[in-house]
Motif scaffolding. Structure first.
Motif, PDB file in Angstrom:
ATOM      1  N   ASN A  71      35.258  34.254  45.881  1.00  0.00           N
ATOM      2  CA  ASN A  71      34.966  32.911  45.356  1.00  0.00           C
ATOM      3  C   ASN A  71      35.648  31.771  46.104  1.00  0.00           C
ATOM      4  O   ASN A  71      36.726  31.955  46.646  1.00  0.00           O
ATOM      5  CB  ASN A  71      35.378  32.865  43.882  1.00  0.00           C
ATOM      6  CG  ASN A  71      34.309  33.449  42.986  1.00  0.00           C
ATOM      7  OD1 ASN A  71      33.121  33.225  43.225  1.00  0.00           O
ATOM      8  ND2 ASN A  71      34.739  34.180  41.962  1.00  0.00           N
ATOM      9  N   ARG A 114      24.604  39.013  33.077  1.00  0.00           N
ATOM     10  CA  ARG A 114      25.222  38.486  31.850  1.00  0.00           C
ATOM     11  C   ARG A 114      24.174  37.781  30.989  1.00  0.00           C
ATOM     12  O   ARG A 114      24.129  37.948  29.764  1.00  0.00           O
ATOM     13  CB  ARG A 114      26.331  37.493  32.226  1.00  0.00           C
ATOM     14  CG  ARG A 114      27.561  38.158  32.812  1.00  0.00           C
ATOM     15  CD  ARG A 114      28.491  37.135  33.456  1.00  0.00           C
ATOM     16  NE  ARG A 114      29.764  37.757  33.830  1.00  0.00           N
ATOM     17  CZ  ARG A 114      30.649  37.191  34.630  1.00  0.00           C
ATOM     18  NH1 ARG A 114      30.418  35.996  35.146  1.00  0.00           N
ATOM     19  NH2 ARG A 114      31.774  37.813  34.923  1.00  0.00           N
ATOM     20  N   ILE A 167      38.708  36.657  32.281  1.00  0.00           N
ATOM     21  CA  ILE A 167      40.079  36.444  32.782  1.00  0.00           C
ATOM     22  C   ILE A 167      41.033  36.243  31.603  1.00  0.00           C
ATOM     23  O   ILE A 167      42.132  36.798  31.556  1.00  0.00           O
ATOM     24  CB  ILE A 167      40.125  35.243  33.746  1.00  0.00           C
ATOM     25  CG1 ILE A 167      39.345  35.571  35.029  1.00  0.00           C
ATOM     26  CG2 ILE A 167      41.570  34.852  34.081  1.00  0.00           C
ATOM     27  CD1 ILE A 167      39.116  34.394  35.952  1.00  0.00           C
ATOM     28  N   HIS A 192      27.466  29.661  41.750  1.00  0.00           N
ATOM     29  CA  HIS A 192      28.187  30.616  40.893  1.00  0.00           C
ATOM     30  C   HIS A 192      29.429  29.887  40.371  1.00  0.00           C
ATOM     31  O   HIS A 192      30.535  30.018  40.883  1.00  0.00           O
ATOM     32  CB  HIS A 192      28.575  31.861  41.702  1.00  0.00           C
ATOM     33  CG  HIS A 192      29.433  32.822  40.920  1.00  0.00           C
ATOM     34  ND1 HIS A 192      29.017  33.448  39.769  1.00  0.00           N
ATOM     35  CD2 HIS A 192      30.710  33.258  41.125  1.00  0.00           C
ATOM     36  CE1 HIS A 192      29.989  34.208  39.304  1.00  0.00           C
ATOM     37  NE2 HIS A 192      31.029  34.118  40.102  1.00  0.00           N
ATOM     38  N   ARG A 230      36.521  27.981  39.979  1.00  0.00           N
ATOM     39  CA  ARG A 230      36.385  28.779  41.203  1.00  0.00           C
ATOM     40  C   ARG A 230      36.556  27.905  42.450  1.00  0.00           C
ATOM     41  O   ARG A 230      37.103  28.331  43.458  1.00  0.00           O
ATOM     42  CB  ARG A 230      35.040  29.492  41.222  1.00  0.00           C
ATOM     43  CG  ARG A 230      34.903  30.531  40.102  1.00  0.00           C
ATOM     44  CD  ARG A 230      33.566  31.207  40.172  1.00  0.00           C
ATOM     45  NE  ARG A 230      33.315  32.101  39.040  1.00  0.00           N
ATOM     46  CZ  ARG A 230      32.699  31.730  37.920  1.00  0.00           C
ATOM     47  NH1 ARG A 230      32.295  30.474  37.748  1.00  0.00           N
ATOM     48  NH2 ARG A 230      32.489  32.602  36.955  1.00  0.00           N
ATOM     49  N   LEU A 251      25.706  38.855  38.969  1.00  0.00           N
ATOM     50  CA  LEU A 251      26.534  39.080  37.787  1.00  0.00           C
ATOM     51  C   LEU A 251      26.126  38.089  36.696  1.00  0.00           C
ATOM     52  O   LEU A 251      26.056  38.437  35.509  1.00  0.00           O
ATOM     53  CB  LEU A 251      28.018  38.935  38.162  1.00  0.00           C
ATOM     54  CG  LEU A 251      29.048  39.139  37.063  1.00  0.00           C
ATOM     55  CD1 LEU A 251      28.870  40.464  36.330  1.00  0.00           C
ATOM     56  CD2 LEU A 251      30.464  39.058  37.647  1.00  0.00           C
ATOM     57  N   ARG A 303      40.665  33.677  40.954  1.00  0.00           N
ATOM     58  CA  ARG A 303      41.308  32.577  40.212  1.00  0.00           C
ATOM     59  C   ARG A 303      42.103  33.114  39.040  1.00  0.00           C
ATOM     60  O   ARG A 303      41.874  34.238  38.575  1.00  0.00           O
ATOM     61  CB  ARG A 303      40.257  31.559  39.752  1.00  0.00           C
ATOM     62  CG  ARG A 303      39.304  32.072  38.696  1.00  0.00           C
ATOM     63  CD  ARG A 303      38.386  30.980  38.192  1.00  0.00           C
ATOM     64  NE  ARG A 303      37.225  31.557  37.516  1.00  0.00           N
ATOM     65  CZ  ARG A 303      36.530  30.947  36.564  1.00  0.00           C
ATOM     66  NH1 ARG A 303      36.866  29.722  36.182  1.00  0.00           N
ATOM     67  NH2 ARG A 303      35.487  31.526  36.014  1.00  0.00           N
ATOM     68  N   GLY A 308      32.967  34.350  33.154  1.00  0.00           N
ATOM     69  CA  GLY A 308      34.034  34.771  34.066  1.00  0.00           C
ATOM     70  C   GLY A 308      35.401  34.371  33.530  1.00  0.00           C
ATOM     71  O   GLY A 308      36.350  35.169  33.533  1.00  0.00           O
ATOM     72  N   ALA A 309      35.496  33.139  33.029  1.00  0.00           N
ATOM     73  CA  ALA A 309      36.775  32.653  32.485  1.00  0.00           C
ATOM     74  C   ALA A 309      37.150  33.426  31.226  1.00  0.00           C
ATOM     75  O   ALA A 309      38.328  33.738  31.002  1.00  0.00           O
ATOM     76  CB  ALA A 309      36.665  31.156  32.176  1.00  0.00           C
ATOM     77  N   SER A 328      40.351  39.012  36.738  1.00  0.00           N
ATOM     78  CA  SER A 328      38.930  38.671  36.757  1.00  0.00           C
ATOM     79  C   SER A 328      38.076  39.939  36.749  1.00  0.00           C
ATOM     80  O   SER A 328      38.553  41.042  37.007  1.00  0.00           O
ATOM     81  CB  SER A 328      38.590  37.749  37.928  1.00  0.00           C
ATOM     82  OG  SER A 328      38.717  38.395  39.146  1.00  0.00           O
ATOM     83  N   SER A 329      36.812  39.732  36.439  1.00  0.00           N
ATOM     84  CA  SER A 329      35.873  40.848  36.316  1.00  0.00           C
ATOM     85  C   SER A 329      35.885  41.683  37.589  1.00  0.00           C
ATOM     86  O   SER A 329      35.971  41.136  38.690  1.00  0.00           O
ATOM     87  CB  SER A 329      34.465  40.309  36.067  1.00  0.00           C
ATOM     88  OG  SER A 329      34.049  39.552  37.186  1.00  0.00           O
TER      89      SER A 329
HETATM   90  C1  LMR Z   1      33.224  36.103  37.540  1.00  0.00           C
HETATM   91  O1  LMR Z   1      32.210  35.429  37.353  1.00  0.00           O
HETATM   92  O2  LMR Z   1      33.608  36.958  36.733  1.00  0.00           O
HETATM   93  C2  LMR Z   1      33.987  35.938  38.815  1.00  0.00           C
HETATM   94  O3  LMR Z   1      33.434  34.912  39.589  1.00  0.00           O
HETATM   95  C3  LMR Z   1      35.449  35.775  38.602  1.00  0.00           C
HETATM   96  C4  LMR Z   1      35.796  34.400  38.061  1.00  0.00           C
HETATM   97  O4  LMR Z   1      36.693  33.760  38.622  1.00  0.00           O
HETATM   98  O5  LMR Z   1      35.191  33.984  37.074  1.00  0.00           O
END
Ligand code: LMR
Ligand code: NAD
Length: 365
Positions: A168, A199, A268, A224, A135, A195, A129, A264-265, A274-275
């Motif tokens: 995703n 975190r 980005i 997720h 997602r 992940l 994304r 995740g956002a 993205s990660s």
């Molecule tokens: C994340 O959690 O880093 C990945 O799913 C990428 C995203 O779109 O957030």
């Protein structure tokens, strides 16, 4: 190593590198594979992408299956000149590492060849994304990828194949793959929430000013996505319940949850991408945790096909607290779920039901 021109076989300009005498026909039991020195075949889709670039070298180095388990990597990309050229470069770099455990690579854009005989299918390849998207906005673009991949896995992979979906929205993509893979047991499909667990553990460790290794029993429930619930009530810090160590309940219920749900956002936003390295690390952790015994009393997070545990709709790919004996996994039962947690778990389940309805045409009856 024996190099061959696969163009005729795979319909792509990418070369494959195979070891003499290795065979696609082995369909031995998973535990036999793990305890023998015959190579495990590991497919990675999106192998020329960001996550692929961080992941492949760790698999080949032994980080995923241990220091004595040889591997053959099946690298799958789209039939696009740029992607295949990049994949060729990745293959060259893999060669240049001279990894003792890497017994061959198969680089291809042909799903049938790519999944032939594989023991693990790591489904990473999908569009990430961009800033401002959720997602699940990717379902329309990415969902269909997992129909043909599920079919190819069912037709060509080893009978013990384990499939972990990373692309995703990974829970619902895993549901699509599973639903299109007749004959492959449901308990061999997973979607990645490790992940999020990692975190969450780091945020708790930082708040408690302790080492991250002291944080255990951290289950991420559900999707997720921003509705995920990292369960701080049942998590422990140095053996004690998190709320006993971190008394700041408002921080736990608001800042902590939001930070993990939106991490995740945030990445980005900061990176413009993205990660990737942390995602690849979580893939390694997920496979490692599924294939090694979970420490007594602990659990980890992975989305599995719900059997109705904790009242969740059967068949959804739902992240639960899971334990493994190194060979089989199970959902940890009877954890206390208070009204706050129940509401969060219900919200993330509702979102997964919505996503399932959105992809109904990709789910064969
Ligand atoms: C994340 O959690 O880093 C990945 O799913 C990428 C995203 O779109 O957030
Ligand atoms: P990327 O764009 O860098 O790489 C994706 C690669 O996949 C590209 O090389 C592309 O050519 C390839 N690809 C696309 N469709 C494919 C297909 N049908 N078959 C084979 N390969 C295909 O993206 P990335 O950063 O590596 O991320 C990949 C996916 O992983 C994204 O959907 C991203 O959102 C997701 N992701 C999930 C998590 C998680 O925790 N579950 C974490 C990070 C990223």
């Amino acid at each position: 190593m024996l190099w061959s021109d696969p163009a005729a076989t795979f319909g792509s300009p990418v070369r494959t590198c195979e070891v003499p005498n290795s065979t696609y026909s082995a369909r031995s039991n998973w535990i036999t594979h793990m305890s023998s020195t015959s190579p495990l075949r590991v497919a990675v889709t999106g192998a020329a992408g960001q996550i692929g670039y961080s992941l492949l070298f760790r698999i080949a180095s032994g980080a995923m299956f241990g220091p004595t388990q040889p591997v053959i990597l099946h690298l799958i990309e789209i039939p696009d000149e740029k992607a295949l050229r990049a994949l060729q470069g990745v293959c060259m770099e893999l060669e240049d590492c001279a990894f003792p455990l890497l017994k061959g690579t198969v680089a291809t854009s042909d799903l049938n060849a790519g999944f032939q005989g594989v023991n693990w299918a790591l489904l990473v390849g999908a569009v990430p994304r961009k800033a401002g998207m959720e997602r699940k906005d990717l379902l329309g673009i990415n969902g269909k990828i997992f129909t043909s991949q599920g079919q190819a896995i069912a037709q060509h992979a080893a009978s013990d194949v384990r499939t972990l979906v990373v692309g995703n929205p990974c829970n619902t993509n895993a549901l699509i793959a599973l639903s299109n893979a007749p004959g492959v047991p449901r308990d061999q499909f997973f979607a990645m929430t490790m992940l999020d667990e990692n975190r969450a553990k780091t945020q708790l460790a930082k708040k408690a000013s302790t080492d991250v290794t002291g944080v255990t029993n951290l289950a991420v429930w559900g999707n997720h996505s921003t509705t995920m619930f990292p369960d701080f009530f049942n998590a422990k810090i140095n053996g004690r319940p998190v709320p006993d160590i971190i008394g700041h309940r408002e921080w736990l219920e608001k800042d902590f949850l939001t930070t993990v749900q939106k991490r995740g956002a945030a990445i980005i936003e900061a990176r413009g991408l993205s990660s990737a390295a942390s995602a690849a690390n979580a893939v390694v952790d997920t496979v490692r945790k599924l294939t090694t015994p979970t420490p007594t009393g602990d659990w980890f997070s992975v989305a599995v096909c719900s059997d109705g545990s904790y009242g969740i709709e059967k068949g959804l790919m739902f992240s639960y607290p899971v334990r493994s004996d190194g060979r089989k996994w199970e959902i940890v039962q009877d954890l206390p779920v208070n009204p706050f947690s129940q509401a969060k778990i219900a919200a993330t389940e509702a979102e997964l039901k919505e996503e399932k309805a959105l992809v109904a045409e990709l789910l064969p009856r």
